[in-house]
Write a protein that holds these residues in place. Structure first.
Motif, PDB file in Angstrom:
ATOM      1  N   LEU A   1       5.564   7.392   7.511  1.00  0.00           N
ATOM      2  CA  LEU A   1       5.759   6.922   8.606  1.00  0.00           C
ATOM      3  C   LEU A   1       4.528   6.125   9.451  1.00  0.00           C
ATOM      4  N   TRP A   2       3.292   6.876   8.611  1.00  0.00           N
ATOM      5  CA  TRP A   2       1.999   5.904   8.919  1.00  0.00           C
ATOM      6  C   TRP A   2       1.915   4.474   8.690  1.00  0.00           C
ATOM      7  N   PHE A   3       2.644   4.303   7.380  1.00  0.00           N
ATOM      8  CA  PHE A   3       2.505   3.266   6.612  1.00  0.00           C
ATOM      9  C   PHE A   3       3.740   2.229   7.140  1.00  0.00           C
ATOM     10  N   LEU A   4       4.753   2.733   7.471  1.00  0.00           N
ATOM     11  CA  LEU A   4       5.826   1.728   7.726  1.00  0.00           C
ATOM     12  C   LEU A   4       5.681   1.563   9.180  1.00  0.00           C
ATOM     13  N   MET A   5       5.235   2.254  10.117  1.00  0.00           N
ATOM     14  CA  MET A   5       5.211   1.967  11.490  1.00  0.00           C
ATOM     15  C   MET A   5       4.385   0.636  11.924  1.00  0.00           C
ATOM     16  N   GLY A   6       3.509   0.241  10.974  1.00  0.00           N
ATOM     17  CA  GLY A   6       2.862  -0.875  11.137  1.00  0.00           C
ATOM     18  C   GLY A   6       3.709  -2.278  10.966  1.00  0.00           C
ATOM     19  N   PRO A   7       4.466  -2.315   9.932  1.00  0.00           N
ATOM     20  CA  PRO A   7       5.267  -3.670   9.616  1.00  0.00           C
ATOM     21  C   PRO A   7       6.454  -3.340  10.814  1.00  0.00           C
ATOM     22  N   ILE A   8       6.788  -2.291  10.929  1.00  0.00           N
ATOM     23  CA  ILE A   8       8.153  -2.055  11.938  1.00  0.00           C
ATOM     24  C   ILE A   8       7.516  -2.668  13.347  1.00  0.00           C
TER      25      ILE A   8
ATOM     26  N   TYR B   1       0.348  17.654 -12.183  1.00  0.00           N
ATOM     27  CA  TYR B   1      -0.219  18.502 -11.456  1.00  0.00           C
ATOM     28  C   TYR B   1       0.879  19.570 -10.688  1.00  0.00           C
ATOM     29  N   PRO B   2       1.644  20.548 -11.196  1.00  0.00           N
ATOM     30  CA  PRO B   2       2.694  20.710 -10.347  1.00  0.00           C
ATOM     31  C   PRO B   2       2.232  21.933  -9.206  1.00  0.00           C
ATOM     32  N   GLY B   3       0.847  22.429  -9.481  1.00  0.00           N
ATOM     33  CA  GLY B   3       0.482  23.280  -8.361  1.00  0.00           C
ATOM     34  C   GLY B   3       0.008  22.488  -7.111  1.00  0.00           C
ATOM     35  N   LYS B   4       0.213  21.221  -7.194  1.00  0.00           N
ATOM     36  CA  LYS B   4      -0.185  20.292  -5.898  1.00  0.00           C
ATOM     37  C   LYS B   4       1.256  19.762  -5.474  1.00  0.00           C
ATOM     38  N   ARG B   5       2.149  20.010  -5.956  1.00  0.00           N
ATOM     39  CA  ARG B   5       3.486  19.474  -5.431  1.00  0.00           C
ATOM     40  C   ARG B   5       3.781  19.825  -4.073  1.00  0.00           C
ATOM     41  N   GLY B   6       3.535  20.804  -3.416  1.00  0.00           N
ATOM     42  CA  GLY B   6       3.547  21.145  -2.150  1.00  0.00           C
ATOM     43  C   GLY B   6       2.936  20.271  -1.357  1.00  0.00           C
ATOM     44  N   PHE B   7       1.678  20.016  -1.486  1.00  0.00           N
ATOM     45  CA  PHE B   7       0.653  19.303  -0.762  1.00  0.00           C
ATOM     46  C   PHE B   7       1.445  17.761  -0.727  1.00  0.00           C
ATOM     47  N   TYR B   8       1.545  17.455  -1.942  1.00  0.00           N
ATOM     48  CA  TYR B   8       1.968  15.870  -2.057  1.00  0.00           C
ATOM     49  C   TYR B   8       3.240  15.487  -1.551  1.00  0.00           C
ATOM     50  N   SER B   9       4.212  16.557  -1.536  1.00  0.00           N
ATOM     51  CA  SER B   9       5.414  16.386  -1.082  1.00  0.00           C
ATOM     52  C   SER B   9       5.503  16.237   0.589  1.00  0.00           C
ATOM     53  N   VAL B  10       4.601  17.188   1.050  1.00  0.00           N
ATOM     54  CA  VAL B  10       4.629  17.141   2.642  1.00  0.00           C
ATOM     55  C   VAL B  10       3.756  15.889   3.106  1.00  0.00           C
ATOM     56  N   MET B  11       2.714  15.563   2.326  1.00  0.00           N
ATOM     57  CA  MET B  11       1.780  14.430   2.975  1.00  0.00           C
ATOM     58  C   MET B  11       2.475  13.243   2.448  1.00  0.00           C
ATOM     59  N   GLY B  12       3.211  13.255   1.365  1.00  0.00           N
ATOM     60  CA  GLY B  12       3.944  11.959   1.420  1.00  0.00           C
ATOM     61  C   GLY B  12       5.065  11.697   2.299  1.00  0.00           C
ATOM     62  N   ALA B  13       5.701  12.625   2.642  1.00  0.00           N
ATOM     63  CA  ALA B  13       6.768  12.268   3.651  1.00  0.00           C
ATOM     64  C   ALA B  13       6.112  12.079   5.048  1.00  0.00           C
ATOM     65  N   LEU B  14       5.037  12.538   5.350  1.00  0.00           N
ATOM     66  CA  LEU B  14       4.619  12.560   6.639  1.00  0.00           C
ATOM     67  C   LEU B  14       3.779  11.234   6.866  1.00  0.00           C
ATOM     68  N   MET B  15       3.035  10.855   5.602  1.00  0.00           N
ATOM     69  CA  MET B  15       2.289   9.502   5.770  1.00  0.00           C
ATOM     70  C   MET B  15       3.131   8.382   5.628  1.00  0.00           C
TER      71      MET B  15
ATOM     72  N   GLY C   1       0.874  -1.235  -0.090  1.00  0.00           N
ATOM     73  CA  GLY C   1      -0.028  -0.092   0.130  1.00  0.00           C
ATOM     74  C   GLY C   1       0.873   1.362   0.003  1.00  0.00           C
ATOM     75  N   TRP C   2       1.958   1.091   0.598  1.00  0.00           N
ATOM     76  CA  TRP C   2       2.687   2.388   0.786  1.00  0.00           C
ATOM     77  C   TRP C   2       3.411   2.644  -0.732  1.00  0.00           C
ATOM     78  N   LEU C   3       3.847   1.573  -1.214  1.00  0.00           N
ATOM     79  CA  LEU C   3       4.534   1.917  -2.636  1.00  0.00           C
ATOM     80  C   LEU C   3       3.464   2.255  -3.543  1.00  0.00           C
ATOM     81  N   SER C   4       2.135   1.948  -3.515  1.00  0.00           N
ATOM     82  CA  SER C   4       1.441   2.314  -4.358  1.00  0.00           C
ATOM     83  C   SER C   4       0.943   3.730  -4.017  1.00  0.00           C
ATOM     84  N   TYR C   5       0.866   4.051  -2.804  1.00  0.00           N
ATOM     85  CA  TYR C   5       0.745   5.489  -2.271  1.00  0.00           C
ATOM     86  C   TYR C   5       1.762   6.158  -2.965  1.00  0.00           C
ATOM     87  N   ALA C   6       3.018   6.051  -2.774  1.00  0.00           N
ATOM     88  CA  ALA C   6       4.272   6.849  -3.150  1.00  0.00           C
ATOM     89  C   ALA C   6       4.204   6.902  -4.591  1.00  0.00           C
TER      90      ALA C   6
END
Length: 510
Positions: free
Chosen positions: A391-398, A375-389, A360-365
């Motif tokens: 941790l949410w994806f990987l903490m389960g398996p870890i 959509y370059p206008g949304k790069r800021g949103f997707y960059s921040v959310m991708g980095a923060l989320m 799921g994390w690989l698909s999300y990324a």
């Protein structure tokens, strides 16, 4: 272990153990994680006197104790020999005056159904260097036991309800028959959060209650935000899905907290409430995972509709995740050995669930990067959310790997519960911050109003609030912009596209 004559109520374990195994008159009863000097065991064991002298055995969690005797080829005598007599780990269940009498145990003879029964009551207080798992077993192979042939049917009943059996219909002989009640505690009887709980469960109830309050506050905040978004026609389906996920987590924590609270009161609890809470958490996790995958594909942010293939893949993935999650608990209930300390994720379904989380994390990324590039206008949103989320994806398996292979078993359950609550709250909080409708939020993702195009918009959304779409002037053939026909001011056109960041500020204005 020291004797403590005071009887108290505690975690209850009741049942009947009966076996005709002549080669191994030894059987497991129950286990509990006792805290040093605070752990206390009260027991009542009744067995037919004609079977000879039976013993209650106490093993602790080291490689030369329980691990060395359980599920091995050792004989009953060899298993008893593993105990250290100086630690008072063997309790001979026989009345006063017998040569094998244990002064810390009170045993009497009683007549029931024309049979003589030995009824023993006793207490043990546990002293060790740390909190330990202790395993209780009963045996009938030491000096004083009676050997012979037996036609006794096998009975193994271990539950939190009263058990009874008519022993008068059974031919006496060599084996085990024990009608037992175990009461296990830690700490002061007035300590609600600790008294009835095994040491590995100590902080589960207060942690669940704390996060129930935090999630409730977050839910109230999301309701206020949804009202503000609705007033500006920006309440999209993805935010509604986010709210529903919070509601499910609140319901899950309520069931879990209530189940542990009932257990704290009487030592029994209602296990079905706990299972319901865990299932609700799995459903919530699946929906929030679906939300993140939808956001990654740009749904309600850059597009109003997904392709049929994307929908099919998402539905299949989320359905598989939910099925594996449910299978993990059924596998634990049916396949796990209660005589071994295991966690629900220590199974093939548990590792499959961790694998699906990584997929799921690989698909999300991948989807987030694709959408941000388109959509370059949304790069800021997707960059921040991708980095923060991430941790949410990987903490389960870890957390699963750490719990299964690194963490000590006497603290694992409470720590894993804390991590799960923290990761869940972290995901909700990050999404709330990134979608907070304020002029100061440069990453606010929604710029197209629901009344302008709707969530079923057949094409891609405009890339920004000022994007001009050119059409052909039917009268003179000159290109004109759609902006000539659409007023972006909210005062003039409440159904228009949001014109600027200030217009998205939903804070009260004077």
């Amino acid at each position: 272990m020291d004797d403590d004559p005071e009887g108290v109520l505690a975690k209850y374990s009741r049942g009947i153990i009966a076996s005709t195994n002549e080669n191994l008159p030894w059987s497991y009863l129950d286990r509990f994680c006792f805290v040093s000097e605070l752990g206390n065991l009260n027991f009542t064991i009744k067995y037919p006197s004609d079977l000879g002298i039976q013993s209650l055995l106490l093993y602790y969690d080291t490689s030369d104790q329980w691990d060395a005797v359980y599920d091995t080829n050792l004989t009953c005598e060899q298993r008893v020999a593993r105990l250290d007599p100086e630690n008072n780990q063997q309790i001979r269940l026989t009345p006063i005056g017998d040569e094998f009498w244990d002064p810390t145990t009170r045993c009497v003879f009683e007549e029931h159904d024309a049979l003589q029964w030995t009824v023993c009551r006793g207490n043990r207080r546990f002293v060790s260097r740390r909190a330990r798992w202790w395993y209780l077993a009963v045996s009938n192979c030491e000096p004083g036991s009676q050997r012979g042939n037996s036609s006794m049917n096998f009975i193994n009943s271990n539950s939190n309800s009263s058990s009874s059996s008519n022993y008068s219909d059974i031919e006496m002989g060599y084996g085990i028959y024990a009608d037992y009640t175990l009461e296990m505690t830690n700490g002061d009887p007035n300590d609600l959060f600790f008294y009835h709980f095994s040491a590995d469960e100590f902080y589960i109830l207060p942690v669940n209650v704390t996060f129930l309050l935090l999630e409730t506050v977050l839910l109230l905040m999301s309701m206020a935000v949804s009202c503000a978004l609705k007033s500006r026609n920006l309440l999209h389906q993805t935010f509604k899905l986010y709210q529903f996920s919070i509601v499910l987590e609140c319901v899950s924590l309520f069931f879990l907290s209530f189940a542990y609270y009932l257990y704290a009161l009487n030592g029994f609890g209602i296990n079905q409430l706990k299972q319901m809470g865990m299932f609700m958490r799995g459903f919530q996790t699946s929906l929030f995972l679906l939300l993140l995958l939808l956001i990654a594909k740009g749904y309600t942010i850059t597009r109003g509709r997904l392709s049929a293939s994307s929908i099919c893949k998402l539905v299949s993935f989320i359905f598989s995740y939910m099925v594996v999650y449910i299978a993990m608990f059924f596998y634990a209930q049916k396949m796990f050995d209660s005589a071994k300390v295991t966690y629900v994720s220590e199974s093939m379904p548990g590792y499959c669930l961790a694998g699906l989380r990584i997929i799921g994390w690989l698909s999300y990324a991948f989807s987030s990067i694709t959408t941000a590039n388109k959509y370059p206008g949304k790069r800021g949103f997707y960059s921040v959310m991708g980095a923060l989320m991430t941790l949410w994806f990987l903490m389960g398996p870890i957390s699963i790997l750490i719990a299964n292979f690194v963490m000590d078993k006497w603290v694992r359950e409470e720590v894993v519960n804390l991590v799960e609550c923290c990761v869940t709250f972290y995901g909700f909080f990050v999404f709330m911050v990134l979608t907070w409708p304020s002029a100061a939020n440069r990453n606010f993702p929604f710029h197209v109003r629901t009344t302008q195009i709707g969530d079923s918009y057949p094409g891609d959304f405009p890339q920004n609030n000022y994007e001009a779409r050119y059409t052909k002037n039917e009268e003179n053939g000159d290109p004109t912009t759609r902006n000539e026909h659409i007023h972006l001011s909210m005062d003039n056109n409440p159904r228009g596209i949001a014109s600027n960041r200030e217009d998205l500020d939903l804070t009260p204005r004077e």
